[in-house]
Write a protein that holds these residues in place. Sequence first.
Motif, mmCIF file in Angstrom:
data_model
loop_
_atom_site.group_PDB
_atom_site.id
_atom_site.type_symbol
_atom_site.label_atom_id
_atom_site.label_comp_id
_atom_site.label_asym_id
_atom_site.label_seq_id
_atom_site.Cartn_x
_atom_site.Cartn_y
_atom_site.Cartn_z
ATOM 1 N N ALA A 113 27.157 -5.767 7.079
ATOM 2 C CA ALA A 113 27.629 -4.408 7.323
ATOM 3 C C ALA A 113 27.848 -4.320 8.828
ATOM 4 O O ALA A 113 26.906 -4.488 9.606
ATOM 5 C CB ALA A 113 26.607 -3.381 6.862
ATOM 6 N N SER B 78 43.660 -2.747 13.677
ATOM 7 C CA SER B 78 42.717 -2.069 12.781
ATOM 8 C C SER B 78 41.852 -1.048 13.523
ATOM 9 O O SER B 78 41.652 -1.134 14.740
ATOM 10 C CB SER B 78 41.810 -3.086 12.092
ATOM 11 N N ARG B 79 41.347 -0.099 12.774
ATOM 12 C CA ARG B 79 40.404 0.882 13.328
ATOM 13 C C ARG B 79 39.171 0.172 13.869
ATOM 14 O O ARG B 79 38.657 0.528 14.934
ATOM 15 C CB ARG B 79 40.022 1.891 12.240
ATOM 16 N N LYS B 80 38.692 -0.844 13.135
ATOM 17 C CA LYS B 80 37.539 -1.631 13.590
ATOM 18 C C LYS B 80 37.783 -2.177 14.990
ATOM 19 O O LYS B 80 36.954 -2.012 15.879
ATOM 20 C CB LYS B 80 37.305 -2.826 12.660
ATOM 21 N N THR C 71 39.341 -9.645 12.457
ATOM 22 C CA THR C 71 39.840 -8.364 11.978
ATOM 23 C C THR C 71 41.277 -8.177 12.441
ATOM 24 O O THR C 71 41.767 -8.912 13.306
ATOM 25 C CB THR C 71 38.935 -7.203 12.450
ATOM 26 N N LEU D 276 31.467 3.882 12.419
ATOM 27 C CA LEU D 276 32.202 3.193 11.367
ATOM 28 C C LEU D 276 31.282 2.102 10.849
ATOM 29 O O LEU D 276 30.749 1.301 11.623
ATOM 30 C CB LEU D 276 33.485 2.578 11.927
ATOM 31 N N THR D 277 31.061 2.062 9.549
ATOM 32 C CA THR D 277 30.224 1.043 8.929
ATOM 33 C C THR D 277 30.985 0.465 7.745
ATOM 34 O O THR D 277 31.305 1.196 6.807
ATOM 35 C CB THR D 277 28.882 1.647 8.458
ATOM 36 N N VAL D 278 31.308 -0.831 7.818
ATOM 37 C CA VAL D 278 32.114 -1.480 6.793
ATOM 38 C C VAL D 278 31.601 -2.894 6.535
ATOM 39 O O VAL D 278 31.026 -3.522 7.416
ATOM 40 C CB VAL D 278 33.607 -1.542 7.201
ATOM 41 N N PRO D 279 31.835 -3.420 5.318
ATOM 42 C CA PRO D 279 31.455 -4.807 5.049
ATOM 43 C C PRO D 279 32.415 -5.764 5.750
ATOM 44 O O PRO D 279 33.601 -5.446 5.929
ATOM 45 C CB PRO D 279 31.576 -4.917 3.529
ATOM 46 N N ILE D 280 31.885 -6.920 6.162
ATOM 47 C CA ILE D 280 32.729 -7.892 6.853
ATOM 48 C C ILE D 280 32.148 -9.291 6.738
ATOM 49 O O ILE D 280 30.933 -9.466 6.664
ATOM 50 C CB ILE D 280 32.920 -7.498 8.337
#
Length: 141
Positions: free
Chosen positions: A19, A53-55, A49, A31-35
């Motif tokens: 995460a 991207s927003r990340k 990424t 922002l919390t996303v799987p990666i």
Amino acid sequence: MALTREERESFLAEPHVAALAVDGEAGRGPLTVPIWYQYEPGGLVWIMTGLDSRKNRLIRAAGRFSLMIDREEPTVRYVSVEGPVTGTSPATVEQLREMAARYLPAGKVDAYVDFAWKNHGEQVVVRMRPEHWVSSDLGTV
């Protein structure tokens, strides 16, 4: 119980889905996303990424990010690592292949790499130096 340095680095080096968390825009939470990520003990963590991207935008603005990985079996264990970005560079097909091979069965890597390279747009590799660690194995308490 907290993990030793060797235990936490070894656990982080395993192919878990992380995460990723990074400071968000004003008025929003992080922002919390799987990666997917790559790490070798004692080295830098790196992720891949999209350039636009927003990340990537948020990581550039914050200059740092966190990863948290966990498992439930055979015991509940987690490692969270946070640190500064040490560099960003255009991704190569070789890096994409390395990352895909870490997470996918060998027979699916070539097809995934071919598809992703052609369809995911320009990618970047972001490197982070682990600075702060939080870890535990709840099966050892």
